[in-house]
Design a protein around this motif. Structure first.
Motif, PDB file in Angstrom:
ATOM      1  N   UNK A 117      10.508  87.354 146.453  1.00  0.00           N
ATOM      2  CA  UNK A 117      10.629  87.735 147.887  1.00  0.00           C
ATOM      3  C   UNK A 117      11.925  87.805 148.395  1.00  0.00           C
ATOM      4  N   UNK A 118      12.458  88.952 148.642  1.00  0.00           N
ATOM      5  CA  UNK A 118      13.769  89.119 149.268  1.00  0.00           C
ATOM      6  C   UNK A 118      13.715  89.512 150.612  1.00  0.00           C
ATOM      7  N   UNK A 119      14.736  88.878 151.571  1.00  0.00           N
ATOM      8  CA  UNK A 119      14.787  89.043 153.175  1.00  0.00           C
ATOM      9  C   UNK A 119      15.554  90.413 153.253  1.00  0.00           C
ATOM     10  N   UNK A 120      14.659  91.236 153.901  1.00  0.00           N
ATOM     11  CA  UNK A 120      15.241  92.565 154.257  1.00  0.00           C
ATOM     12  C   UNK A 120      16.339  92.743 155.452  1.00  0.00           C
ATOM     13  N   UNK A 121      16.331  91.498 156.229  1.00  0.00           N
ATOM     14  CA  UNK A 121      17.156  91.639 157.376  1.00  0.00           C
ATOM     15  C   UNK A 121      16.451  92.381 158.499  1.00  0.00           C
ATOM     16  N   UNK A 122      15.257  92.862 158.451  1.00  0.00           N
ATOM     17  CA  UNK A 122      14.594  93.376 159.532  1.00  0.00           C
ATOM     18  C   UNK A 122      14.314  92.662 160.719  1.00  0.00           C
ATOM     19  N   UNK A 123      14.890  92.999 161.883  1.00  0.00           N
ATOM     20  CA  UNK A 123      14.897  91.994 162.919  1.00  0.00           C
ATOM     21  C   UNK A 123      14.536  92.702 164.299  1.00  0.00           C
ATOM     22  N   UNK A 124      14.049  94.237 164.091  1.00  0.00           N
ATOM     23  CA  UNK A 124      13.978  94.841 165.339  1.00  0.00           C
ATOM     24  C   UNK A 124      12.547  94.666 165.911  1.00  0.00           C
ATOM     25  N   UNK A 125      12.179  94.816 166.755  1.00  0.00           N
ATOM     26  CA  UNK A 125      11.122  94.395 167.818  1.00  0.00           C
ATOM     27  C   UNK A 125       9.773  95.246 167.172  1.00  0.00           C
ATOM     28  N   UNK A 126       9.987  96.348 166.504  1.00  0.00           N
ATOM     29  CA  UNK A 126       8.659  96.977 166.021  1.00  0.00           C
ATOM     30  C   UNK A 126       7.940  95.956 165.091  1.00  0.00           C
ATOM     31  N   UNK A 127       6.616  96.316 165.286  1.00  0.00           N
ATOM     32  CA  UNK A 127       5.699  95.399 164.368  1.00  0.00           C
ATOM     33  C   UNK A 127       4.459  96.425 163.838  1.00  0.00           C
ATOM     34  N   UNK A 128       3.957  96.265 162.616  1.00  0.00           N
ATOM     35  CA  UNK A 128       4.764  95.176 161.847  1.00  0.00           C
ATOM     36  C   UNK A 128       5.812  95.859 161.057  1.00  0.00           C
ATOM     37  N   UNK A 129       6.968  94.770 160.898  1.00  0.00           N
ATOM     38  CA  UNK A 129       8.267  95.211 160.327  1.00  0.00           C
ATOM     39  C   UNK A 129       8.295  94.867 158.910  1.00  0.00           C
ATOM     40  N   UNK A 130       9.203  95.474 158.022  1.00  0.00           N
ATOM     41  CA  UNK A 130       9.460  95.111 156.638  1.00  0.00           C
ATOM     42  C   UNK A 130      10.127  94.232 156.492  1.00  0.00           C
ATOM     43  N   UNK A 131       9.745  92.842 156.612  1.00  0.00           N
ATOM     44  CA  UNK A 131      10.768  91.724 156.605  1.00  0.00           C
ATOM     45  C   UNK A 131      11.308  91.520 155.301  1.00  0.00           C
ATOM     46  N   UNK A 132      10.349  91.740 154.186  1.00  0.00           N
ATOM     47  CA  UNK A 132      10.635  91.330 152.829  1.00  0.00           C
ATOM     48  C   UNK A 132      10.352  92.420 151.841  1.00  0.00           C
ATOM     49  N   UNK A 133      10.919  92.472 150.844  1.00  0.00           N
ATOM     50  CA  UNK A 133      10.844  93.126 149.413  1.00  0.00           C
ATOM     51  C   UNK A 133      10.127  92.334 148.731  1.00  0.00           C
ATOM     52  N   UNK A 134       8.864  92.858 148.223  1.00  0.00           N
ATOM     53  CA  UNK A 134       8.455  92.114 147.019  1.00  0.00           C
ATOM     54  C   UNK A 134       8.571  92.814 145.731  1.00  0.00           C
ATOM     55  N   UNK A 135       9.436  91.962 144.836  1.00  0.00           N
ATOM     56  CA  UNK A 135       9.630  92.503 143.603  1.00  0.00           C
ATOM     57  C   UNK A 135       8.831  92.059 142.436  1.00  0.00           C
ATOM     58  N   UNK A 136       8.002  92.673 141.736  1.00  0.00           N
ATOM     59  CA  UNK A 136       7.088  92.300 140.877  1.00  0.00           C
ATOM     60  C   UNK A 136       7.379  92.750 139.379  1.00  0.00           C
ATOM     61  N   UNK A 137       7.349  91.709 138.459  1.00  0.00           N
ATOM     62  CA  UNK A 137       7.699  92.067 137.080  1.00  0.00           C
ATOM     63  C   UNK A 137       6.295  92.252 136.582  1.00  0.00           C
ATOM     64  N   UNK A 138       5.990  93.748 136.103  1.00  0.00           N
ATOM     65  CA  UNK A 138       4.429  93.901 135.756  1.00  0.00           C
ATOM     66  C   UNK A 138       4.536  93.688 134.286  1.00  0.00           C
ATOM     67  N   UNK A 139       3.381  92.754 133.966  1.00  0.00           N
ATOM     68  CA  UNK A 139       3.136  92.401 132.614  1.00  0.00           C
ATOM     69  C   UNK A 139       1.797  92.817 132.232  1.00  0.00           C
ATOM     70  N   UNK A 140       1.043  93.427 133.151  1.00  0.00           N
ATOM     71  CA  UNK A 140      -0.414  93.861 132.922  1.00  0.00           C
ATOM     72  C   UNK A 140      -0.305  95.123 132.086  1.00  0.00           C
TER      73      UNK A 140
END
Length: 392
Positions: free
Chosen positions: A61-84
């Motif tokens: 989980x990487x912080x995106x820096x989204x700090x504006x007031x709109x909600x819901x906001x994309x606060x993080x990027x979830x990076x997934x290594x797919x093994x399935x």
């Protein structure tokens, strides 16, 4: 939606296909950490203030820096290594033991929501990284859901006061970073419970009645998996129907009570599991409480009596179409130094032409949410006992 993996990158056949998808992917990553095929990024949307980062197995989980007031906001990027791999999708027979209704990012977001006690949902894919191709990745907008639906705002006062302001740090939920240590069946139950909790708090301002039902469902998803040794039928009957048990004892003695309890035992299981689970993993009361209108956490009988009343209301809602009592779906009243009452006060409450005595309104919704989340985290922690957690 499953993402195709290049044929050259398919993993060898494996028996790791019995838990939740987010769990099985983690197990495969542990078994063959260098055999992954692609990485895909998804936004995590929330109205909570989370600014740190976290890596757990194939999930980052990487912080995106989204700090504006709109909600819901994309606060993080979830990076997934797919093994399935999708080798089981060609079979024709029904096999849905691990079905949760979600894909990997959704399951992870639900677990994160429960572990932190905040609103979190995953959006659609936004970037994909494939070995041998552009190392900067390729933009990706699939699944037709770039972002989740909006969060309803309270008209005046929130039903779950302080939800967006809850302290939330990705360094706190040790249970989440050790999710891979539970059993496959436990992983499915945890994801199901987490999904019900996530849905319960996401839309609470618009549908508080549904929040009650989803919180009960979250407990049931965990209790079915946990279910300890079967309780004595008589004790189970006394717990579920104390007045009927007393009547049977007066009319026919313990023999009649025992016979009836034995006969009804198969029908008393759901209530028993619900109460036993919330009693076994009973959380501590909130650290900050009002001076009046307190729920009785300390007295087990009183504690269970309120929970049983809620389960009765839930059954009426599902089987008779009777909504949850309106007074229990309203924002809680402030009392004393500004804290919120945990139970109804006064003699009775009326709404929509109906009246409920105060004893039939055992707790407010924010109180039940505290109990449910605390119990679920208590069970989760018991599965990885050296992992501390918080129910703040």
């Amino acid at each position: 939606m499953a993402f195709p993996m290049p044929k050259r990158l398919l993993l060898p056949a494996t028996s790791v296909h019995s838990g939740a998808l987010v769990y099985d992917n983690w197990q495969l990553a542990k078994a063959s950490p260098d055999a992954w095929g692609i990485e895909i990024e998804h936004y995590l949307f929330t109205d909570a203030h989370i600014v740190d980062v976290c890596t757990a197995g194939p999930y980052e989980m990487l912080y995106t820096g989204a700090i504006w007031e709109e909600s819901p906001r994309p606060s993080h990027t979830l990076r997934i290594q797919y093994h399935l791999r999708d080798d089981e999708q060609d079979k024709l027979e029904t096999k849905a033991d691990r079905y949760t209704g979600m894909w990997l990012p959704d399951e992870w977001a639900a677990l994160l929501s429960l572990s932190l006690g905040v609103r979190v949902k995953a959006g659609g894919s936004v970037r994909e990284f494939r070995p041998g191709e552009d190392p900067r990745g390729l933009p990706l907008m699939l699944q037709g859901r770039w972002r989740p639906p909006p969060i309803p705002l309270p008209h005046t006062q929130a039903i779950l006061p302080g939800l967006p302001e809850r302290p939330a740090s990705l360094t706190d939920p040790a249970v989440l970073t050790r999710f891979h240590e539970v059993s496959p069946s436990q992983s499915v139950a945890l994801v199901k419970a987490a999904r019900s909790y996530q849905e319960a708090i996401w839309n609470v301002e618009a549908e508080p009645e549904q929040t009650w039902l989803r919180l009960v469902a979250a407990v049931e998803a965990a209790a079915v998996e946990w279910d300890p040794l079967s309780a004595d039928p008589v004790e189970r009957f006394r717990l579920a129907q104390p007045q009927a048990a007393d009547l049977l004892t007066r009319e026919g003695g313990e023999a009649l009570l025992g016979s009836i309890a034995e006969y009804l035992a198969p029908y008393m299981g759901a209530t028993r599991k619900f109460l036993d689970f919330l009693t076994t993993f009973r959380p501590e009361p909130p650290t900050i409480r009002p001076d009046f209108g307190l729920y009785n956490y300390e007295n087990i009988q009183a504690y269970q009596r309120g929970l049983k009343r809620i389960y009765d209301y839930r059954s009426r809602a599902l089987h008779a179409g009777t909504p949850m009592p309106r007074p229990m779906c309203l924002p809680p009243m402030r009392w004393g130094d500004g804290q919120y009452i945990e139970t109804s006060i006064g003699l009775a409450s009326s709404s929509f032409g109906s009246t409920w005595a105060t004893e039939d309104l055992p707790m407010m919704l924010h109180t039940f949410e505290h109990i449910v989340r605390g119990a679920l985290l208590g069970w989760w922690q018991s599965l990885v006992p050296s992992a501390p957690t918080s129910t703040t």
